[in-house]
Design a protein around this motif. Structure first.
Motif, PDB file in Angstrom:
ATOM      1  N   HIS A 112       0.836  -1.221  -0.106  1.00 31.73           N
ATOM      2  CA  HIS A 112      -0.186  -0.040  -0.111  1.00 31.73           C
ATOM      3  C   HIS A 112       0.756   1.259  -0.046  1.00 31.73           C
ATOM      4  CE1 HIS A 112      -3.907  -2.012   0.089  1.00 31.73           C
ATOM      5  NE2 HIS A 112      -3.247  -2.863   1.034  1.00 31.73           N
ATOM      6  N   GLU A 113       2.138   1.163  -0.075  1.00 36.19           N
ATOM      7  CA  GLU A 113       3.223   2.329   0.283  1.00 36.19           C
ATOM      8  C   GLU A 113       3.200   2.782  -1.356  1.00 36.19           C
ATOM      9  OE1 GLU A 113       3.916   0.180   3.541  1.00 36.19           O
ATOM     10  OE2 GLU A 113       4.240  -0.464   1.559  1.00 36.19           O
ATOM     11  N   ASP A 114       3.077   4.018  -1.703  1.00 37.67           N
ATOM     12  CA  ASP A 114       3.417   4.537  -2.960  1.00 37.67           C
ATOM     13  C   ASP A 114       5.005   4.585  -3.116  1.00 37.67           C
ATOM     14  OD1 ASP A 114       3.181   5.482  -5.547  1.00 37.67           O
ATOM     15  OD2 ASP A 114       2.138   7.495  -5.053  1.00 37.67           O
ATOM     16  N   LEU A 115       5.524   3.588  -3.924  1.00 42.32           N
ATOM     17  CA  LEU A 115       6.967   3.457  -4.213  1.00 42.32           C
ATOM     18  C   LEU A 115       7.276   4.367  -5.691  1.00 42.32           C
ATOM     19  CD1 LEU A 115       6.797  -0.401  -3.894  1.00 42.32           C
ATOM     20  CD2 LEU A 115       7.304   1.399  -1.922  1.00 42.32           C
ATOM     21  N   LEU A 116       6.454   4.767  -6.293  1.00 44.59           N
ATOM     22  CA  LEU A 116       6.880   5.455  -7.566  1.00 44.59           C
ATOM     23  C   LEU A 116       6.797   6.966  -7.505  1.00 44.59           C
ATOM     24  CD1 LEU A 116       5.402   2.581  -9.994  1.00 44.59           C
ATOM     25  CD2 LEU A 116       7.755   2.863  -9.023  1.00 44.59           C
ATOM     26  N   GLY A 117       6.546   7.600  -6.428  1.00 44.64           N
ATOM     27  CA  GLY A 117       6.637   9.021  -6.567  1.00 44.64           C
ATOM     28  C   GLY A 117       7.640   9.610  -7.229  1.00 44.64           C
ATOM     29  N   ASP A 118       8.749   9.120  -6.788  1.00 43.65           N
ATOM     30  CA  ASP A 118       9.910   9.840  -7.434  1.00 43.65           C
ATOM     31  C   ASP A 118       9.911   9.501  -8.948  1.00 43.65           C
ATOM     32  OD1 ASP A 118      10.661  11.145  -4.947  1.00 43.65           O
ATOM     33  OD2 ASP A 118      11.983   9.404  -4.508  1.00 43.65           O
ATOM     34  N   VAL A 119       9.668   8.454  -9.310  1.00 46.02           N
ATOM     35  CA  VAL A 119       9.600   7.743 -10.624  1.00 46.02           C
ATOM     36  C   VAL A 119       8.549   8.735 -11.588  1.00 46.02           C
ATOM     37  CG1 VAL A 119       9.166   5.889 -12.447  1.00 46.02           C
ATOM     38  CG2 VAL A 119      10.384   5.530 -10.236  1.00 46.02           C
ATOM     39  N   GLU A 120       7.570   9.071 -10.972  1.00 45.76           N
ATOM     40  CA  GLU A 120       6.623  10.084 -11.515  1.00 45.76           C
ATOM     41  C   GLU A 120       6.894  11.133 -11.812  1.00 45.76           C
ATOM     42  OE1 GLU A 120       2.747  10.138  -9.728  1.00 45.76           O
ATOM     43  OE2 GLU A 120       2.462   7.959  -9.985  1.00 45.76           O
ATOM     44  N   LYS A 121       7.849  11.900 -10.938  1.00 45.10           N
ATOM     45  CA  LYS A 121       8.575  13.195 -11.123  1.00 45.10           C
ATOM     46  C   LYS A 121       9.549  13.046 -12.257  1.00 45.10           C
ATOM     47  CE  LYS A 121       7.806  14.464  -6.351  1.00 45.10           C
ATOM     48  NZ  LYS A 121       8.374  14.424  -4.980  1.00 45.10           N
ATOM     49  N   VAL A 122      10.333  12.268 -12.472  1.00 40.26           N
ATOM     50  CA  VAL A 122      11.213  11.908 -13.525  1.00 40.26           C
ATOM     51  C   VAL A 122      10.512  11.849 -14.898  1.00 40.26           C
ATOM     52  CG1 VAL A 122      13.026  10.313 -14.372  1.00 40.26           C
ATOM     53  CG2 VAL A 122      13.005  10.992 -12.113  1.00 40.26           C
ATOM     54  N   VAL A 123       9.388  11.110 -14.719  1.00 37.30           N
ATOM     55  CA  VAL A 123       8.748  10.767 -16.092  1.00 37.30           C
ATOM     56  C   VAL A 123       8.114  12.395 -16.590  1.00 37.30           C
ATOM     57  CG1 VAL A 123       6.535   9.972 -17.000  1.00 37.30           C
ATOM     58  CG2 VAL A 123       8.187   8.536 -15.781  1.00 37.30           C
ATOM     59  N   LEU A 124       7.856  13.118 -15.260  1.00 35.30           N
ATOM     60  CA  LEU A 124       7.127  14.309 -16.018  1.00 35.30           C
ATOM     61  C   LEU A 124       8.296  15.373 -16.486  1.00 35.30           C
ATOM     62  CD1 LEU A 124       4.859  16.454 -16.157  1.00 35.30           C
ATOM     63  CD2 LEU A 124       5.223  16.804 -13.769  1.00 35.30           C
ATOM     64  N   ARG A 125       9.499  15.266 -15.669  1.00 36.58           N
ATOM     65  CA  ARG A 125      10.515  16.599 -16.181  1.00 36.58           C
ATOM     66  C   ARG A 125      11.152  15.772 -17.265  1.00 36.58           C
ATOM     67  NH1 ARG A 125      12.935  15.718 -11.525  1.00 36.58           N
ATOM     68  NH2 ARG A 125      14.614  14.330 -12.225  1.00 36.58           N
ATOM     69  N   GLN A 126      11.384  14.871 -17.455  1.00 36.78           N
ATOM     70  CA  GLN A 126      12.398  14.180 -18.799  1.00 36.78           C
ATOM     71  C   GLN A 126      11.465  13.921 -20.023  1.00 36.78           C
ATOM     72  OE1 GLN A 126      14.898  11.056 -17.885  1.00 36.78           O
ATOM     73  NE2 GLN A 126      15.976  12.189 -16.214  1.00 36.78           N
ATOM     74  N   TYR A 127       9.950  13.511 -19.756  1.00 38.66           N
ATOM     75  CA  TYR A 127       9.200  12.813 -20.993  1.00 38.66           C
ATOM     76  C   TYR A 127       8.046  13.778 -21.012  1.00 38.66           C
ATOM     77  CZ  TYR A 127      12.284   8.935 -20.598  1.00 38.66           C
ATOM     78  OH  TYR A 127      13.544   8.038 -20.625  1.00 38.66           O
ATOM     79  N   HIS A 128       7.767  14.748 -20.260  1.00 37.63           N
ATOM     80  CA  HIS A 128       6.722  15.597 -20.206  1.00 37.63           C
ATOM     81  C   HIS A 128       5.549  14.934 -20.309  1.00 37.63           C
ATOM     82  CE1 HIS A 128       9.684  19.025 -20.822  1.00 37.63           C
ATOM     83  NE2 HIS A 128      10.356  17.939 -21.631  1.00 37.63           N
TER      84      HIS A 128
END
Length: 154
Positions: A112-128
């Motif tokens: 139940h922990e959200d393990l991908l919050g940082d990955v989402e930020k990278v996806v937004l920043r690098q891939y828009h």
């Protein structure tokens, strides 16, 4: 949150979207709540309903699952067996929880922990790309199967 409050929240979400929580829909949601750790298929939900009453049709189950999925109250998941299974979104509706699936015995454990919050930020920043949700399934061996394999090889 207890089952009663979860049911009330689901009823409110359905009402806001113009749907009623009919007795049949209520029974389907109750089965999902009672078996939330089991990730039931439509057919398994139907079998559970038949234990209570023969007044249910499989088509009603599918229609209700489609409505709940469209309202983001339910998520359709598929594991190693390829069967569509359903998972109520009873926590943060913005993100789905993750799963650990044992490839030997089929046991499924929810994370139940959200393990991908940082990955989402990278996806937004690098891939828009604005992520609205994500699903992550880890495949491997559960502790029981690991122990069983050790006993068999030892």
């Amino acid at each position: 949150m207890d089952t009663k409050n979860k049911m009330i929240n689901i009823q409110n979400c359905m009402h806001e979207a113009g749907f009623k929580l009919t007795p049949q829909r209520h029974a389907i949601v109750k089965v999902l709540l009672d078996h939330h750790q089991e990730h039931l298929s439509a057919e398994e939900i139907y079998v559970e309903l038949l234990r209570v009453s023969a007044a249910f049709g499989l088509a009603t189950v599918y229609r209700t699952l489609d409505i709940l999925t469209s309202l983001n109250l339910l998520t359709r998941v598929s594991f190693e067996d390829g069967v569509a299974r359903y998972d109520l979104r009873t926590e943060d509706p913005a993100h789905f929880h993750h799963h650990l699936v044992c490839t030997q015995c089929g046991k499924t454990v929810e994370i139940h922990e959200d393990l991908l919050g940082d990955v989402e930020k990278v996806v937004l920043r690098q891939y828009h790309f604005q992520v609205s949700d994500h699903r992550l399934t880890f495949l491997g061996l559960c502790q029981d199967c690991q122990n069983s394999n050790l006993l068999e090889s030892g």
